[in-house]
Design an enzyme around this catalytic site. Structure first.
Site, PDB file in Angstrom:
ATOM      1  N   ASP A 100     -34.708  15.202 -45.716  1.00  0.00           N
ATOM      2  CA  ASP A 100     -33.739  15.639 -45.245  1.00  0.00           C
ATOM      3  C   ASP A 100     -32.063  16.975 -46.315  1.00  0.00           C
ATOM      4  OD1 ASP A 100     -31.366  15.277 -43.421  1.00  0.00           O
ATOM      5  OD2 ASP A 100     -30.235  13.747 -44.034  1.00  0.00           O
ATOM      6  N   HIS A 142     -35.220  24.946 -43.095  1.00  0.00           N
ATOM      7  CA  HIS A 142     -36.818  24.399 -42.953  1.00  0.00           C
ATOM      8  C   HIS A 142     -38.046  25.008 -43.648  1.00  0.00           C
ATOM      9  CE1 HIS A 142     -34.522  21.376 -40.771  1.00  0.00           C
ATOM     10  NE2 HIS A 142     -34.492  22.550 -39.147  1.00  0.00           N
ATOM     11  N   ASN A 176     -34.820  13.921 -32.824  1.00  0.00           N
ATOM     12  CA  ASN A 176     -34.794  15.664 -33.532  1.00  0.00           C
ATOM     13  C   ASN A 176     -35.249  16.498 -32.034  1.00  0.00           C
ATOM     14  OD1 ASN A 176     -35.689  14.872 -36.757  1.00  0.00           O
ATOM     15  ND2 ASN A 176     -33.613  15.782 -35.819  1.00  0.00           N
ATOM     16  N   ARG A 218     -32.083  17.836 -30.928  1.00  0.00           N
ATOM     17  CA  ARG A 218     -31.749  19.055 -31.174  1.00  0.00           C
ATOM     18  C   ARG A 218     -31.955  20.173 -30.547  1.00  0.00           C
ATOM     19  NH1 ARG A 218     -32.419  18.863 -37.960  1.00  0.00           N
ATOM     20  NH2 ARG A 218     -31.368  16.745 -38.363  1.00  0.00           N
ATOM     21  N   ARG A 244     -35.085   8.904 -49.229  1.00  0.00           N
ATOM     22  CA  ARG A 244     -34.608   9.437 -49.113  1.00  0.00           C
ATOM     23  C   ARG A 244     -33.550  10.740 -49.387  1.00  0.00           C
ATOM     24  NH1 ARG A 244     -31.666   8.938 -42.910  1.00  0.00           N
ATOM     25  NH2 ARG A 244     -31.119  10.870 -43.038  1.00  0.00           N
TER      26      ARG A 244
HETATM   27  C1  FPP Z   1     -34.099  17.036 -42.062  1.00  0.00           C
HETATM   28  O1  FPP Z   1     -32.993  17.322 -42.499  1.00  0.00           O
HETATM   29  C2  FPP Z   1     -35.086  17.741 -41.227  1.00  0.00           C
HETATM   30  C3  FPP Z   1     -35.871  18.108 -40.373  1.00  0.00           C
HETATM   31  C4  FPP Z   1     -35.424  17.422 -39.230  1.00  0.00           C
HETATM   32  C5  FPP Z   1     -37.085  18.694 -40.351  1.00  0.00           C
HETATM   33  C6  FPP Z   1     -38.231  18.061 -41.907  1.00  0.00           C
HETATM   34  C7  FPP Z   1     -39.076  19.318 -41.699  1.00  0.00           C
HETATM   35  C8  FPP Z   1     -39.075  20.503 -42.428  1.00  0.00           C
HETATM   36  C9  FPP Z   1     -39.480  19.226 -44.316  1.00  0.00           C
HETATM   37  C10 FPP Z   1     -40.084  21.407 -42.635  1.00  0.00           C
HETATM   38  C11 FPP Z   1     -41.690  21.531 -41.695  1.00  0.00           C
HETATM   39  C12 FPP Z   1     -42.431  20.324 -42.140  1.00  0.00           C
HETATM   40  C13 FPP Z   1     -44.268  20.395 -42.328  1.00  0.00           C
HETATM   41  C14 FPP Z   1     -44.836  19.284 -42.460  1.00  0.00           C
HETATM   42  C15 FPP Z   1     -44.715  21.896 -42.509  1.00  0.00           C
HETATM   43  P1  FPP Z   1     -31.683  18.429 -41.592  1.00  0.00           P
HETATM   44  O2  FPP Z   1     -31.767  19.563 -40.446  1.00  0.00           O
HETATM   45  O3  FPP Z   1     -31.221  16.977 -40.774  1.00  0.00           O
HETATM   46  O4  FPP Z   1     -30.756  18.332 -42.426  1.00  0.00           O
HETATM   47  P2  FPP Z   1     -28.682  18.492 -42.221  1.00  0.00           P
HETATM   48  O5  FPP Z   1     -28.914  16.873 -42.202  1.00  0.00           O
HETATM   49  O6  FPP Z   1     -29.057  18.852 -43.629  1.00  0.00           O
HETATM   50  O7  FPP Z   1     -28.405  19.111 -41.154  1.00  0.00           O
END
Ligand code: FPP
Length: 245
Positions: A20, A37, A68, A71, A188
């Site tokens: 996260d 990302h 998700n 989004r 987390r």
């Molecule tokens: C949460 O951060 C993260 C995600 C919803 C996506 C996770 C994806 C990756 C780490 C990259 C792709 C993965 C691979 C396997 C190549 P958030 O966007 O919710 O962050 P925030 O809470 O700060 O908005």
């Protein structure tokens, strides 16, 4: 900074991570969330390397939840594109390092291109056995449990299983995670302290570790720190301390 030499031999067999903080990481620097990302994907590489070095046998990453999908389309599209790009880029390194790729979730909900690439890499790496890296994609624990109950109910209806024989093993065998052991350590990042519909059944006895570090900043040493913390806990599985010693 924690070094891996500070860890003892009690390495968790299965680590699960809620990655996260990509969005906040990007925002802090005035960048688009998609860039967060992309840097998060680099963090995935770092975590896989660290786990391989330590001998962790299973790493499960929450890459995209059922929630998700809500989004903005632009962000969902960017994440799907990033997945395809990462899978194409990483396949040779997965082979070289004997890493098996696996996925859990409602994979039919993924765009065809993502599903095709994913299934290809899973098939190509299926004999690798150094570590199993599982991507949770379009994954939600409640959805998984509903599907499990539906599948078992159909078997009951067709007299393939008797209701009083339904036990933990039967349930485990119907989950997306059927080939994975229970989670030992759940991490987390980003300071949030919740589970967000991730592996609810599978974390029944997991140790939970929360860190303020945002996922793109999460380095090997952060993982070592989480494991050091895990090694200082006493896992009693319902027993007393005296029984354990
Ligand atoms: C949460 O951060 C993260 C995600 C919803 C996506 C996770 C994806 C990756 C780490 C990259 C792709 C993965 C691979 C396997 C190549 P958030 O966007 O919710 O962050 P925030 O809470 O700060 O908005």
């Amino acid at each position: 900074m924690i070094q891996k030499e500070q860890l003892n031999s009690n390495i968790p067999r299965h680590i699960a991570i809620i990655m996260d903080g990509n969005g906040r990481w990007a925002k802090k620097q005035g960048l688009f969330r998609a860039i967060g990302h992309e840097n998060g994907a680099k963090g995935v590489q770092e975590a896989v390397e660290a786990c391989t070095e330590l001998g962790v046998k299973y790493l499960t990453l929450y890459a995209f939840s059922t929630e998700n999908w809500n989004r903005p389309k632009r962000e969902v599209d960017a994440l799907m594109k990033l997945l395809v790009k990462s899978l194409k880029k990483e396949i040779s390194s997965l082979q070289k390092n004997n890493i098996r790729l696996n996925a859990v979730g409602n994979l039919d909900a993924l765009p065809e291109k993502v599903k095709k690439e994913l299934l290809y890499v899973i098939e190509e790496t299926k004999s690798n056995n150094e570590i199993t890296v599982t991507l949770a994609l379009s994954y939600g624990s409640r959805e998984e449990l509903i599907k499990t109950i539906q599948d078992i109910s159909i078997k009951v209806k067709n007299n393939l299983i008797s209701p009083h024989l339904i036990n933990e093993t039967v349930i485990n065998e119907h989950l997306y995670t059927k080939n994975l052991p229970d989670v030992d350590l759940l991490i987390r990042t980003s300071g949030e302290q919740r589970i967000s519909n991730f592996l609810l059944w599978q974390i029944a006895y997991a140790e939970l570790y929360f860190t303020k570090v945002l996922w793109p900043d999460f380095k090997k040493t952060d993982l070592f720190e989480a494991i050091l913390n895990y090694q200082q806990r006493e896992r009693r599985f319902g027993k007393t301390s005296e029984q354990l010693s």
